[in-house]
Design a protein around this motif. Structure first.
Motif, PDB file in Angstrom:
ATOM      1  N   PHE A   1       0.840  -1.209   0.000  1.00 45.56           N
ATOM      2  CA  PHE A   1       0.000   0.000   0.000  1.00 45.56           C
ATOM      3  C   PHE A   1       0.868   1.249   0.000  1.00 45.56           C
ATOM      4  N   ALA A   2       1.974   1.216   0.726  1.00 42.76           N
ATOM      5  CA  ALA A   2       2.873   2.374   0.736  1.00 42.76           C
ATOM      6  C   ALA A   2       3.377   2.674  -0.671  1.00 42.76           C
ATOM      7  N   ARG A   3       3.715   1.640  -1.418  1.00 40.20           N
ATOM      8  CA  ARG A   3       4.173   1.863  -2.793  1.00 40.20           C
ATOM      9  C   ARG A   3       3.049   2.430  -3.661  1.00 40.20           C
ATOM     10  N   ILE A   4       1.844   1.892  -3.518  1.00 36.55           N
ATOM     11  CA  ILE A   4       0.712   2.382  -4.301  1.00 36.55           C
ATOM     12  C   ILE A   4       0.412   3.838  -3.971  1.00 36.55           C
ATOM     13  N   ALA A   5       0.520   4.190  -2.681  1.00 30.83           N
ATOM     14  CA  ALA A   5       0.249   5.559  -2.244  1.00 30.83           C
ATOM     15  C   ALA A   5       1.434   6.494  -2.429  1.00 30.83           C
ATOM     16  N   GLY A   6       2.593   5.937  -2.753  1.00 31.47           N
ATOM     17  CA  GLY A   6       3.767   6.764  -2.970  1.00 31.47           C
ATOM     18  C   GLY A   6       4.310   7.408  -1.716  1.00 31.47           C
ATOM     19  N   VAL A   7       4.224   6.690  -0.584  1.00 32.13           N
ATOM     20  CA  VAL A   7       4.712   7.225   0.687  1.00 32.13           C
ATOM     21  C   VAL A   7       5.670   6.219   1.320  1.00 32.13           C
ATOM     22  N   PRO A   8       6.527   6.662   2.233  1.00 30.02           N
ATOM     23  CA  PRO A   8       7.379   5.714   2.957  1.00 30.02           C
ATOM     24  C   PRO A   8       6.529   4.758   3.788  1.00 30.02           C
TER      25      PRO A   8
ATOM     26  N   VAL B   1      -8.126  13.067   3.870  1.00 32.39           N
ATOM     27  CA  VAL B   1      -8.749  12.548   2.665  1.00 32.39           C
ATOM     28  C   VAL B   1      -8.976  11.046   2.818  1.00 32.39           C
ATOM     29  N   ASP B   2     -10.229  10.635   2.632  1.00 39.64           N
ATOM     30  CA  ASP B   2     -10.602   9.222   2.605  1.00 39.64           C
ATOM     31  C   ASP B   2     -10.581   8.778   1.146  1.00 39.64           C
ATOM     32  N   VAL B   3      -9.676   7.863   0.806  1.00 41.98           N
ATOM     33  CA  VAL B   3      -9.535   7.421  -0.585  1.00 41.98           C
ATOM     34  C   VAL B   3     -10.119   6.028  -0.800  1.00 41.98           C
ATOM     35  N   SER B   4     -11.096   5.651   0.024  1.00 39.33           N
ATOM     36  CA  SER B   4     -11.682   4.315  -0.085  1.00 39.33           C
ATOM     37  C   SER B   4     -12.279   4.054  -1.460  1.00 39.33           C
ATOM     38  N   GLN B   5     -12.866   5.089  -2.092  1.00 42.48           N
ATOM     39  CA  GLN B   5     -13.450   4.918  -3.422  1.00 42.48           C
ATOM     40  C   GLN B   5     -12.475   5.321  -4.532  1.00 42.48           C
ATOM     41  N   ALA B   6     -11.221   5.495  -4.186  1.00 43.74           N
ATOM     42  CA  ALA B   6     -10.217   5.881  -5.178  1.00 43.74           C
ATOM     43  C   ALA B   6      -9.063   4.887  -5.263  1.00 43.74           C
ATOM     44  N   SER B   7      -8.625   4.344  -4.130  1.00 45.09           N
ATOM     45  CA  SER B   7      -7.474   3.451  -4.121  1.00 45.09           C
ATOM     46  C   SER B   7      -7.716   2.259  -5.032  1.00 45.09           C
ATOM     47  N   GLY B   8      -6.829   2.060  -5.997  1.00 41.26           N
ATOM     48  CA  GLY B   8      -6.932   0.927  -6.903  1.00 41.26           C
ATOM     49  C   GLY B   8      -7.216   1.332  -8.328  1.00 41.26           C
ATOM     50  N   TRP B   9      -7.784   2.516  -8.537  1.00 40.11           N
ATOM     51  CA  TRP B   9      -7.979   3.001  -9.914  1.00 40.11           C
ATOM     52  C   TRP B   9      -7.457   4.417 -10.106  1.00 40.11           C
TER      53      TRP B   9
ATOM     54  N   PRO C   1      -4.707   7.633  -9.250  1.00 38.33           N
ATOM     55  CA  PRO C   1      -3.328   7.827  -8.787  1.00 38.33           C
ATOM     56  C   PRO C   1      -3.308   8.392  -7.368  1.00 38.33           C
ATOM     57  N   VAL C   2      -3.447   7.512  -6.412  1.00 36.76           N
ATOM     58  CA  VAL C   2      -3.592   7.914  -5.007  1.00 36.76           C
ATOM     59  C   VAL C   2      -2.375   8.683  -4.514  1.00 36.76           C
ATOM     60  N   ALA C   3      -1.232   8.455  -5.123  1.00 41.66           N
ATOM     61  CA  ALA C   3      -0.027   9.159  -4.677  1.00 41.66           C
ATOM     62  C   ALA C   3      -0.222  10.677  -4.722  1.00 41.66           C
TER      63      ALA C   3
ATOM     64  N   LEU D   1      -1.237  -8.041  -6.979  1.00 40.74           N
ATOM     65  CA  LEU D   1      -1.847  -8.108  -8.300  1.00 40.74           C
ATOM     66  C   LEU D   1      -2.149  -6.711  -8.845  1.00 40.74           C
ATOM     67  N   ILE D   2      -2.645  -5.809  -7.989  1.00 38.03           N
ATOM     68  CA  ILE D   2      -2.884  -4.434  -8.420  1.00 38.03           C
ATOM     69  C   ILE D   2      -1.588  -3.800  -8.915  1.00 38.03           C
ATOM     70  N   GLU D   3      -0.507  -4.036  -8.195  1.00 33.44           N
ATOM     71  CA  GLU D   3       0.786  -3.506  -8.637  1.00 33.44           C
ATOM     72  C   GLU D   3       1.220  -4.133  -9.956  1.00 33.44           C
TER      73      GLU D   3
END
Length: 368
Positions: free
Chosen positions: A75-82, A181-189, A191-193, A280-282
């Motif tokens: 998740f950290a990689r998907i979100a672009g955070v440490p 920010v709640d990204v529940s309806q955004a994470s996975g499609w 660019p959450v970063a 798989l998402i990655e």
């Protein structure tokens, strides 16, 4: 200047691997309801069944704790955070409550009208906060001196409208407010970063667009050390200690130095599945998923226009909500098409396991 070869490579990189998708997702229905819950990939189901078998046979759960850490890192990689900024838990409402607990009495919290309850309710139940709700589009202009926090979903659950997070970040910086920010309806499609870079706090369930099991939730703690230290880990148990196995009894005397101090005790089997889903998402690539999902949603919008229906405006979103068609949901379900009825609106949501044929099937059903 971009060459034609470079442009072609970028286009190819955004094409979803349909063969990999078909190998992992096998819906028995025309499933257009990811905004409610995503489908599990086969590899996640296999891993969870194996974990449950180990539990029934008395094998050590150590590998399950390793799954939590692998999921956290993904998740950290998907979100672009440490990874040091990522906490794991089981509910967005808990993390909304964590932030609410950090605010002084009388602080103003600005929210969007009709936002999801898990995002906003903990601020209301404090009782001593000034919670103000305005229309989503008016949110950036509604930030004012004295606003302590803006809490908003990046994408609205009810109708798919996308919040202008950069404008909110600019407004909160101008007035010294913080942004959740709640990204529940955004994470996975999405660019959450980009959201993670703009937000002071970020939270997300994983059972929707990240196609994880229910029970896996991620929280990104503040980058600013002062803001980080202002969060008291009021929900912390033994897993929130710097050395969890030394924190099993009595108060946790040494909270984790990273965002693990905000961990809830995890539902381990859920994270075993989440590890596989996030990998798989990655592998598929958020950019390719983004392009695929939006193309399907735009196809549906174009078809609705031909049928004389006008959806709630939600450009750039894979969630399409159509007023006055919510009553069709039960009939569509009987026909094997899964959508939602939200406040009288028919809500369809398109994700990586959907195809143009699924969109056309829904349009044909609506035209009948």
């Amino acid at each position: 200047m971009e060459t034609s070869g470079e442009h072609q490579a970028q286009v190819q990189a955004q094409v979803l691997d349909a063969e990999l998708v078909r190998a992992q997702y096998t819906p028995a229905t025309t499933y257009l309801n990811t905004a409610s819950s995503g489908l599990l990939p086969a590899r996640a189901g296999d891993a969870m069944r194996a974990a449950i078998a180990d539990m029934t046979e008395g094998r050590s759960p150590d590998s399950l704790f390793a799954d939590v850490e692998e999921a956290r890192a993904a998740f950290a990689r998907i979100a672009g955070v440490p990874v040091s900024r990522v906490a794991t838990g089981g509910s967005v409402a808990v993390y909304s409550g964590l932030i609410a607990a950090s605010l002084p009495a009388g602080a103003e919290v600005l929210t969007a009208e009709g936002d999801f309850s898990s995002t906003v309710n903990p601020f209301h139940v404090r009782g001593d906060l000034k919670v103000r709700a305005v229309p989503l589009d008016a949110l950036p202009d509604a930030v004012r001196p004295g606003t302590a926090l803006v809490a908003v979903s990046a994408v609205q659950s009810a109708d798919g409208r996308v919040a202008d997070v950069p404008a909110l970040r600019a407004a909160t910086r101008t007035h010294g407010a913080r942004l959740y920010v709640d990204v529940s309806q955004a994470s996975g499609w999405y660019p959450v970063a980009a959201h993670a870079a703009d937000a002071d706090y970020l939270a997300s369930v994983a059972f929707k667009w990240l196609t994880c099991p229910r029970g896996a939730v991620f929280f990104v703690g503040p980058r600013d050390p002062e803001v980080f230290d202002a969060l008291t880990p009021v929900f912390g148990g033994w897993v929130s200690g710097e050395n969890p196995w030394d924190s099993c009894y009595g108060p946790v005397t040494e909270p984790a130095r990273s965002a693990r101090r905000f961990d809830e005790t995890q539902s381990l089997v859920a994270y075993t599945g989440a590890r596989q889903s996030l990998a798989l998402i990655e592998e598929l690539g958020p950019e390719a998923i983004h392009a695929h999902d939006l193309a399907l949603a735009d196809r549906f919008r174009a078809g609705l226009a031909r049928l004389g229906h006008e959806p709630v405006p939600s450009p750039g979103s894979p969630i399409v909500s159509v007023p006055e068609l919510g009553s069709r949901q039960a009939d569509l379900q009987r026909a094997g098409i899964e959508v939602s009825n939200r406040a009288g609106n028919l809500r369809a949501s398109f994700h990586l396991y959907n195809t143009p044929a699924d969109v056309d099937l829904l349009l044909d059903a609506l035209s009948a």
